[in-house]
Structures are given as structure tokens and as C-alpha cells.
Scaffold this motif. Structure first.
Motif, PDB file in Angstrom:
ATOM      1  N   ALA A  53      -2.442   8.086  11.460  1.00 36.57           N
ATOM      2  CA  ALA A  53      -2.116   6.973  12.337  1.00 36.57           C
ATOM      3  C   ALA A  53      -1.338   5.869  11.617  1.00 36.57           C
ATOM      4  O   ALA A  53      -0.434   5.261  12.182  1.00 36.57           O
ATOM      5  N   SER A  54      -1.685   5.624  10.375  1.00 35.24           N
ATOM      6  CA  SER A  54      -1.003   4.585   9.600  1.00 35.24           C
ATOM      7  C   SER A  54       0.298   5.067   8.991  1.00 35.24           C
ATOM      8  O   SER A  54       1.128   4.273   8.554  1.00 35.24           O
ATOM      9  N   GLY A  55       0.457   6.385   8.939  1.00 32.00           N
ATOM     10  CA  GLY A  55       1.619   6.970   8.283  1.00 32.00           C
ATOM     11  C   GLY A  55       1.406   7.230   6.801  1.00 32.00           C
ATOM     12  O   GLY A  55       2.312   7.736   6.131  1.00 32.00           O
ATOM     13  N   GLY A  56       0.223   6.927   6.311  1.00 31.99           N
ATOM     14  CA  GLY A  56      -0.019   7.051   4.885  1.00 31.99           C
ATOM     15  C   GLY A  56      -0.282   8.466   4.406  1.00 31.99           C
ATOM     16  O   GLY A  56      -0.170   8.739   3.204  1.00 31.99           O
ATOM     17  N   SER A  57      -0.621   9.356   5.317  1.00 34.51           N
ATOM     18  CA  SER A  57      -0.905  10.747   4.939  1.00 34.51           C
ATOM     19  C   SER A  57      -0.088  11.691   5.802  1.00 34.51           C
ATOM     20  O   SER A  57       0.030  11.484   7.015  1.00 34.51           O
ATOM     21  N   THR A  58       0.469  12.706   5.170  1.00 32.12           N
ATOM     22  CA  THR A  58       1.231  13.716   5.890  1.00 32.12           C
ATOM     23  C   THR A  58       0.706  15.104   5.538  1.00 32.12           C
ATOM     24  O   THR A  58       0.133  15.309   4.461  1.00 32.12           O
ATOM     25  N   TYR A  59       0.921  16.026   6.436  1.00 34.42           N
ATOM     26  CA  TYR A  59       0.424  17.390   6.296  1.00 34.42           C
ATOM     27  C   TYR A  59       1.524  18.330   6.774  1.00 34.42           C
ATOM     28  O   TYR A  59       2.197  18.051   7.767  1.00 34.42           O
ATOM     29  N   TYR A  60       1.691  19.446   6.064  1.00 29.59           N
ATOM     30  CA  TYR A  60       2.766  20.374   6.391  1.00 29.59           C
ATOM     31  C   TYR A  60       2.284  21.820   6.346  1.00 29.59           C
ATOM     32  O   TYR A  60       1.430  22.184   5.530  1.00 29.59           O
ATOM     33  N   ALA A  61       2.872  22.630   7.203  1.00 24.84           N
ATOM     34  CA  ALA A  61       2.695  24.069   7.083  1.00 24.84           C
ATOM     35  C   ALA A  61       3.444  24.533   5.837  1.00 24.84           C
ATOM     36  O   ALA A  61       4.485  23.982   5.474  1.00 24.84           O
ATOM     37  N   ASP A  62       2.919  25.556   5.209  1.00 23.58           N
ATOM     38  CA  ASP A  62       3.556  26.060   3.993  1.00 23.58           C
ATOM     39  C   ASP A  62       4.995  26.493   4.255  1.00 23.58           C
ATOM     40  O   ASP A  62       5.867  26.359   3.387  1.00 23.58           O
ATOM     41  N   SER A  63       5.262  26.998   5.440  1.00 25.78           N
ATOM     42  CA  SER A  63       6.586  27.528   5.757  1.00 25.78           C
ATOM     43  C   SER A  63       7.666  26.447   5.836  1.00 25.78           C
ATOM     44  O   SER A  63       8.856  26.763   5.773  1.00 25.78           O
ATOM     45  N   VAL A  64       7.264  25.186   5.974  1.00 20.13           N
ATOM     46  CA  VAL A  64       8.256  24.122   6.108  1.00 20.13           C
ATOM     47  C   VAL A  64       8.178  23.099   4.981  1.00 20.13           C
ATOM     48  O   VAL A  64       9.042  22.215   4.889  1.00 20.13           O
ATOM     49  N   LYS A  65       7.190  23.237   4.123  1.00 26.12           N
ATOM     50  CA  LYS A  65       7.001  22.265   3.044  1.00 26.12           C
ATOM     51  C   LYS A  65       8.244  22.229   2.164  1.00 26.12           C
ATOM     52  O   LYS A  65       8.783  23.259   1.750  1.00 26.12           O
ATOM     53  N   GLY A  66       8.714  21.033   1.886  1.00 25.01           N
ATOM     54  CA  GLY A  66       9.913  20.870   1.073  1.00 25.01           C
ATOM     55  C   GLY A  66      11.202  20.876   1.865  1.00 25.01           C
ATOM     56  O   GLY A  66      12.263  20.495   1.334  1.00 25.01           O
ATOM     57  N   ARG A  67      11.141  21.291   3.126  1.00 25.12           N
ATOM     58  CA  ARG A  67      12.344  21.301   3.980  1.00 25.12           C
ATOM     59  C   ARG A  67      12.239  20.309   5.129  1.00 25.12           C
ATOM     60  O   ARG A  67      13.251  19.744   5.553  1.00 25.12           O
ATOM     61  N   PHE A  68      11.050  20.126   5.650  1.00 22.07           N
ATOM     62  CA  PHE A  68      10.831  19.222   6.784  1.00 22.07           C
ATOM     63  C   PHE A  68      10.107  17.964   6.300  1.00 22.07           C
ATOM     64  O   PHE A  68       9.321  18.006   5.344  1.00 22.07           O
ATOM     65  N   ALA A  69      10.344  16.872   7.006  1.00 29.90           N
ATOM     66  CA  ALA A  69       9.658  15.622   6.702  1.00 29.90           C
ATOM     67  C   ALA A  69       9.264  14.928   7.998  1.00 29.90           C
ATOM     68  O   ALA A  69      10.116  14.713   8.872  1.00 29.90           O
ATOM     69  N   ILE A  70       7.991  14.597   8.116  1.00 25.81           N
ATOM     70  CA  ILE A  70       7.505  13.870   9.286  1.00 25.81           C
ATOM     71  C   ILE A  70       7.371  12.400   8.921  1.00 25.81           C
ATOM     72  O   ILE A  70       6.990  12.052   7.800  1.00 25.81           O
ATOM     73  N   SER A  71       7.706  11.541   9.873  1.00 25.46           N
ATOM     74  CA  SER A  71       7.574  10.106   9.662  1.00 25.46           C
ATOM     75  C   SER A  71       7.299   9.459  11.009  1.00 25.46           C
ATOM     76  O   SER A  71       7.437  10.093  12.059  1.00 25.46           O
ATOM     77  N   ARG A  72       6.902   8.203  10.970  1.00 24.52           N
ATOM     78  CA  ARG A  72       6.627   7.494  12.222  1.00 24.52           C
ATOM     79  C   ARG A  72       7.013   6.045  12.080  1.00 24.52           C
ATOM     80  O   ARG A  72       6.986   5.480  10.973  1.00 24.52           O
ATOM     81  N   ASP A  73       7.356   5.456  13.199  1.00 21.40           N
ATOM     82  CA  ASP A  73       7.656   4.034  13.274  1.00 21.40           C
ATOM     83  C   ASP A  73       6.742   3.464  14.353  1.00 21.40           C
ATOM     84  O   ASP A  73       7.019   3.609  15.548  1.00 21.40           O
ATOM     85  N   ASN A  74       5.664   2.865  13.939  1.00 13.20           N
ATOM     86  CA  ASN A  74       4.681   2.373  14.915  1.00 13.20           C
ATOM     87  C   ASN A  74       5.227   1.209  15.752  1.00 13.20           C
ATOM     88  O   ASN A  74       4.775   0.982  16.867  1.00 13.20           O
TER      89      ASN A  74
END
Length: 130
Positions: A53-74
Motif C-alpha cells: 500500500a505504501s509502495g515500499g515493498s514489491t513482489y515479482y513472479a520469477d518469469s518477469v523479475k529483472g524485466r518488469f517494474a511495478i510502481s504506484r502514485d498514491n
């Protein structure tokens, strides 16, 4: 209720990039963990990425790690998925989802579990050509 609307999908060549956006409305956005899932034809929906919720932690599937990036603007009630180095295997409908945050730290299992997400968008198609 939380309404989620994805955008940014399209057709891209292998090796290219896309940025997906998901605009939320209806409840306090910063109270929700946000996730991205995808479903390819003939396959089950799978976890892609999630952000606390704060954006401080992110989680990725192994298949996309290093290629995809999730972010948020609250401030903008929006979550993003930057997708780089796309391959045809990334072709799918991508869904944005929201689950209520809690005081306890989100576990990886919780972040990855589709069943815990209460609200879903309608999806946006991503097609990667070879």
C-alpha cells in the motif's frame, strides 16, 4: 467498492517495452495492495507483480523479475507496470487487482494469491510479436 481501469496495452515487437497503467477510484487508494496478473489463451491466470500500500515493498513472479517494474502514485490513484525486454511468452490479457492492506506485513504468498484480491479491472491485451 473500488473501480479499476487498465490502459496501455497493445502490440509490440519482441524486445520492446510497454507501460501499463491502472487507475483506481471509489475508495482510499493508499489502503490497498495492488497487483498485476495475466492470463494467456488456454492458461490459468498467473501472478505478475504486486506492490504494498505504501509502495515500499514489491513482489515479482520469477518469469518477469529483472524485466518488469511495478510502481504506484498514491496521489494519482494509479499503479503502473513497466514491461521491458518483452517476449512472445508475455502475450496475455493483463489485469489490475486490489486487496485491502493490513497492519501486518504482506507476505509473498499473500501478494501472489489471486484469491485475496477483492477488486479486478477488465483487463488490457498485450501482444508481443516475434
Amino acid at each position: 467498492q473500488v473501480q479499476l481501469v487498465e490502459s496501455g496495452g497493445g502490440l509490440v515487437q519482441a524486445g520492446g517495452s510497454l507501460r501499463l497503467s491502472c487507475a483506481a477510484s471509489g475508495r482510499t487508494f493508499s489502503n490497498y495492495v495492488m497487483g498485476w496478473f495475466r492470463q494467456a489463451p488456454g492458461k490459468e491466470r498467473e501472478f505478475v507483480a504486486a506492490i504494498s500500500a505504501s509502495g515500499g515493498s514489491t513482489y515479482y513472479a520469477d518469469s518477469v523479475k529483472g524485466r518488469f517494474a511495478i510502481s504506484r502514485d498514491n496521489a494519482k490513484n494509479t499503479v503502473y507496470l513497466q514491461m521491458n525486454s518483452l517476449t512472445p511468452e508475455d502475450t496475455a490479457v493483463y489485469y489490475c487487482a486490489a486487496r485491502p492492506s493490513s497492519l501486518a506485513r504482506l507476505t509473498t504468498t499473500q501478494a501472489r494469491g489471486a484469491a485475496g484480491y477483492y477488486y479486478w479491472g477488465q483487463g488490457t491485451q498485450v501482444t508481443v510479436s516475434s
